[in-house]
Design a protein around this motif. Sequence first.
Motif, PDB file in Angstrom:
ATOM      1  N   ALA A   3     -50.138  43.931  18.763  1.00 22.09           N
ATOM      2  CA  ALA A   3     -50.895  42.808  18.937  1.00 22.09           C
ATOM      3  C   ALA A   3     -50.543  42.077  20.369  1.00 22.09           C
ATOM      4  CB  ALA A   3     -50.652  42.002  17.977  1.00 22.09           C
ATOM      5  N   VAL A   4     -51.576  41.341  20.932  1.00 24.24           N
ATOM      6  CA  VAL A   4     -51.522  40.523  21.914  1.00 24.24           C
ATOM      7  C   VAL A   4     -52.023  39.326  21.670  1.00 24.24           C
ATOM      8  CG1 VAL A   4     -52.167  40.173  24.425  1.00 24.24           C
ATOM      9  CG2 VAL A   4     -52.055  42.464  23.501  1.00 24.24           C
ATOM     10  N   ILE A   5     -51.256  38.161  22.059  1.00 23.09           N
ATOM     11  CA  ILE A   5     -51.540  36.820  21.639  1.00 23.09           C
ATOM     12  C   ILE A   5     -51.838  36.226  23.067  1.00 23.09           C
ATOM     13  CG2 ILE A   5     -50.963  34.446  20.775  1.00 23.09           C
ATOM     14  CD1 ILE A   5     -49.372  35.994  18.547  1.00 23.09           C
ATOM     15  N   ARG A   6     -52.882  35.405  23.302  1.00 24.71           N
ATOM     16  CA  ARG A   6     -53.056  34.859  24.731  1.00 24.71           C
ATOM     17  C   ARG A   6     -53.301  33.361  24.450  1.00 24.71           C
ATOM     18  NH1 ARG A   6     -55.938  39.304  24.577  1.00 24.71           N
ATOM     19  NH2 ARG A   6     -55.214  40.979  25.998  1.00 24.71           N
ATOM     20  N   HIS A   7     -52.518  32.361  25.016  1.00 27.78           N
ATOM     21  CA  HIS A   7     -52.779  30.847  24.994  1.00 27.78           C
ATOM     22  C   HIS A   7     -53.299  30.565  26.369  1.00 27.78           C
ATOM     23  CE1 HIS A   7     -51.172  26.638  25.735  1.00 27.78           C
ATOM     24  NE2 HIS A   7     -51.885  26.998  24.542  1.00 27.78           N
ATOM     25  N   TYR A   8     -54.269  29.901  26.149  1.00 26.82           N
ATOM     26  CA  TYR A   8     -55.158  29.365  27.323  1.00 26.82           C
ATOM     27  C   TYR A   8     -55.355  27.637  27.354  1.00 26.82           C
ATOM     28  CZ  TYR A   8     -56.952  34.076  27.509  1.00 26.82           C
ATOM     29  OH  TYR A   8     -56.930  35.202  27.570  1.00 26.82           O
ATOM     30  N   SER A   9     -55.215  27.037  28.548  1.00 29.43           N
ATOM     31  CA  SER A   9     -55.085  25.505  28.460  1.00 29.43           C
ATOM     32  C   SER A   9     -56.379  25.069  29.225  1.00 29.43           C
ATOM     33  CB  SER A   9     -54.096  24.797  29.232  1.00 29.43           C
ATOM     34  OG  SER A   9     -52.850  25.055  28.055  1.00 29.43           O
ATOM     35  N   PHE A  10     -57.123  24.221  28.868  1.00 32.35           N
ATOM     36  CA  PHE A  10     -58.461  24.068  29.711  1.00 32.35           C
ATOM     37  C   PHE A  10     -58.848  22.387  29.387  1.00 32.35           C
ATOM     38  CE2 PHE A  10     -59.153  26.734  26.035  1.00 32.35           C
ATOM     39  CZ  PHE A  10     -60.070  26.112  25.365  1.00 32.35           C
ATOM     40  N   LYS A  11     -59.424  21.813  29.981  1.00 33.19           N
ATOM     41  CA  LYS A  11     -60.288  20.505  29.668  1.00 33.19           C
ATOM     42  C   LYS A  11     -61.177  20.799  28.523  1.00 33.19           C
ATOM     43  CE  LYS A  11     -60.762  19.384  34.469  1.00 33.19           C
ATOM     44  NZ  LYS A  11     -61.845  18.933  35.352  1.00 33.19           N
ATOM     45  N   ASN A  19     -65.967  29.196  25.048  1.00 31.09           N
ATOM     46  CA  ASN A  19     -66.354  29.824  23.792  1.00 31.09           C
ATOM     47  C   ASN A  19     -67.646  30.920  24.146  1.00 31.09           C
ATOM     48  OD1 ASN A  19     -64.428  28.521  22.663  1.00 31.09           O
ATOM     49  ND2 ASN A  19     -65.744  26.765  21.736  1.00 31.09           N
ATOM     50  N   GLN A  20     -68.302  30.309  24.655  1.00 25.23           N
ATOM     51  CA  GLN A  20     -69.709  31.186  24.993  1.00 25.23           C
ATOM     52  C   GLN A  20     -69.230  32.463  26.032  1.00 25.23           C
ATOM     53  OE1 GLN A  20     -73.079  29.145  26.489  1.00 25.23           O
ATOM     54  NE2 GLN A  20     -74.350  30.867  26.507  1.00 25.23           N
ATOM     55  N   MET A  21     -68.690  31.907  26.902  1.00 28.69           N
ATOM     56  CA  MET A  21     -67.920  33.267  27.833  1.00 28.69           C
ATOM     57  C   MET A  21     -67.259  34.295  27.121  1.00 28.69           C
ATOM     58  SD  MET A  21     -67.193  30.992  31.144  1.00 28.69           S
ATOM     59  CE  MET A  21     -66.870  32.290  32.285  1.00 28.69           C
ATOM     60  N   ILE A  22     -66.536  33.765  26.332  1.00 31.38           N
ATOM     61  CA  ILE A  22     -65.659  34.869  25.326  1.00 31.38           C
ATOM     62  C   ILE A  22     -66.689  35.718  24.470  1.00 31.38           C
ATOM     63  CG2 ILE A  22     -63.844  34.849  23.633  1.00 31.38           C
ATOM     64  CD1 ILE A  22     -62.460  32.477  25.080  1.00 31.38           C
ATOM     65  N   ASN A  40     -59.669  37.917  17.670  1.00 31.11           N
ATOM     66  CA  ASN A  40     -60.125  36.443  16.970  1.00 31.11           C
ATOM     67  C   ASN A  40     -59.812  35.458  18.443  1.00 31.11           C
ATOM     68  OD1 ASN A  40     -60.662  37.035  14.037  1.00 31.11           O
ATOM     69  ND2 ASN A  40     -58.661  38.299  14.651  1.00 31.11           N
ATOM     70  N   TRP A  41     -60.652  34.524  18.363  1.00 34.26           N
ATOM     71  CA  TRP A  41     -60.627  33.545  19.240  1.00 34.26           C
ATOM     72  C   TRP A  41     -60.317  31.995  18.401  1.00 34.26           C
ATOM     73  CZ3 TRP A  41     -59.069  31.686  23.616  1.00 34.26           C
ATOM     74  CH2 TRP A  41     -59.650  30.411  24.235  1.00 34.26           C
ATOM     75  N   LEU A  42     -59.443  31.454  18.849  1.00 36.17           N
ATOM     76  CA  LEU A  42     -59.084  29.954  18.180  1.00 36.17           C
ATOM     77  C   LEU A  42     -59.225  28.997  19.170  1.00 36.17           C
ATOM     78  CD1 LEU A  42     -57.076  28.691  15.341  1.00 36.17           C
ATOM     79  CD2 LEU A  42     -56.406  27.821  17.928  1.00 36.17           C
ATOM     80  N   ASP A  43     -60.308  27.877  19.024  1.00 32.88           N
ATOM     81  CA  ASP A  43     -60.311  26.934  19.944  1.00 32.88           C
ATOM     82  C   ASP A  43     -59.944  25.517  19.300  1.00 32.88           C
ATOM     83  OD1 ASP A  43     -61.119  24.847  21.767  1.00 32.88           O
ATOM     84  OD2 ASP A  43     -62.970  25.676  22.394  1.00 32.88           O
ATOM     85  N   THR A  44     -58.870  24.843  19.686  1.00 28.23           N
ATOM     86  CA  THR A  44     -58.416  23.994  19.004  1.00 28.23           C
ATOM     87  C   THR A  44     -59.252  22.491  19.265  1.00 28.23           C
ATOM     88  OG1 THR A  44     -57.148  22.764  20.906  1.00 28.23           O
ATOM     89  CG2 THR A  44     -56.045  24.485  19.462  1.00 28.23           C
ATOM     90  N   THR A  46     -59.172  20.402  21.569  1.00 27.11           N
ATOM     91  CA  THR A  46     -58.362  19.475  22.452  1.00 27.11           C
ATOM     92  C   THR A  46     -57.791  20.179  23.731  1.00 27.11           C
ATOM     93  OG1 THR A  46     -56.186  20.223  21.353  1.00 27.11           O
ATOM     94  CG2 THR A  46     -57.597  18.152  20.379  1.00 27.11           C
ATOM     95  N   GLY A  47     -58.582  21.255  24.378  1.00 30.89           N
ATOM     96  CA  GLY A  47     -57.963  22.089  25.425  1.00 30.89           C
ATOM     97  C   GLY A  47     -56.965  22.903  25.253  1.00 30.89           C
ATOM     98  N   ASP A  48     -56.657  23.682  24.240  1.00 34.15           N
ATOM     99  CA  ASP A  48     -56.093  24.792  24.089  1.00 34.15           C
ATOM    100  C   ASP A  48     -56.735  25.742  23.146  1.00 34.15           C
ATOM    101  OD1 ASP A  48     -53.448  24.245  25.145  1.00 34.15           O
ATOM    102  OD2 ASP A  48     -53.293  22.443  23.740  1.00 34.15           O
ATOM    103  N   GLY A  49     -56.611  26.986  23.532  1.00 32.47           N
ATOM    104  CA  GLY A  49     -57.341  28.206  22.921  1.00 32.47           C
ATOM    105  C   GLY A  49     -56.185  29.343  22.793  1.00 32.47           C
ATOM    106  N   ALA A  50     -56.302  30.098  21.942  1.00 32.92           N
ATOM    107  CA  ALA A  50     -55.598  31.322  21.948  1.00 32.92           C
ATOM    108  C   ALA A  50     -56.380  32.413  21.032  1.00 32.92           C
ATOM    109  CB  ALA A  50     -54.263  31.020  20.623  1.00 32.92           C
ATOM    110  N   SER A  51     -56.002  33.459  21.479  1.00 37.05           N
ATOM    111  CA  SER A  51     -56.822  34.959  21.244  1.00 37.05           C
ATOM    112  C   SER A  51     -55.469  35.754  20.457  1.00 37.05           C
ATOM    113  CB  SER A  51     -57.521  35.614  22.169  1.00 37.05           C
ATOM    114  OG  SER A  51     -56.466  36.100  23.126  1.00 37.05           O
ATOM    115  N   LEU A  52     -56.087  36.319  19.318  1.00 35.07           N
ATOM    116  CA  LEU A  52     -55.371  37.389  19.001  1.00 35.07           C
ATOM    117  C   LEU A  52     -55.971  38.791  18.762  1.00 35.07           C
ATOM    118  CD1 LEU A  52     -52.989  38.497  17.039  1.00 35.07           C
ATOM    119  CD2 LEU A  52     -54.110  37.796  15.190  1.00 35.07           C
TER     120      LEU A  52
END
Length: 95
Positions: A3-11, A19-22, A40-44, A46-52
């Motif tokens: 597995a790969v988990i990626r954490h992203y920070s954004f406005k 979300n649309q781009m992904i 899987n993509w998770l968008d909090t 609040t400016g954080d997102g993570a993928s699994l």
Amino acid sequence: MYAVIRHYSFKSEDSDKINQMIQEGFVPLIKKANGFISYNWLDTGTGDGASLSVFQDKAGADESILLAADFVRKNMSELLSQKPEVIEGPIKAYG
């Protein structure tokens, strides 16, 4: 499995655009990686997102890391407030 988990920070106001781009751009791309099992993509909201992402082996996971880095560089870099954090490893337990 690997597995790969990626954490992203954004406005947070860029959430819908990201979300649309992904969904429209990255998901079709990563599905072509060797040994792809799931994404899987998770968008909090609040400016954080993570993928699994899950793959049959490390080679597929490594390929996905390169695909994601290239996609982010070409499409999302101006929307991110910092470099994505990446965690990868073998799956030891699941249910």
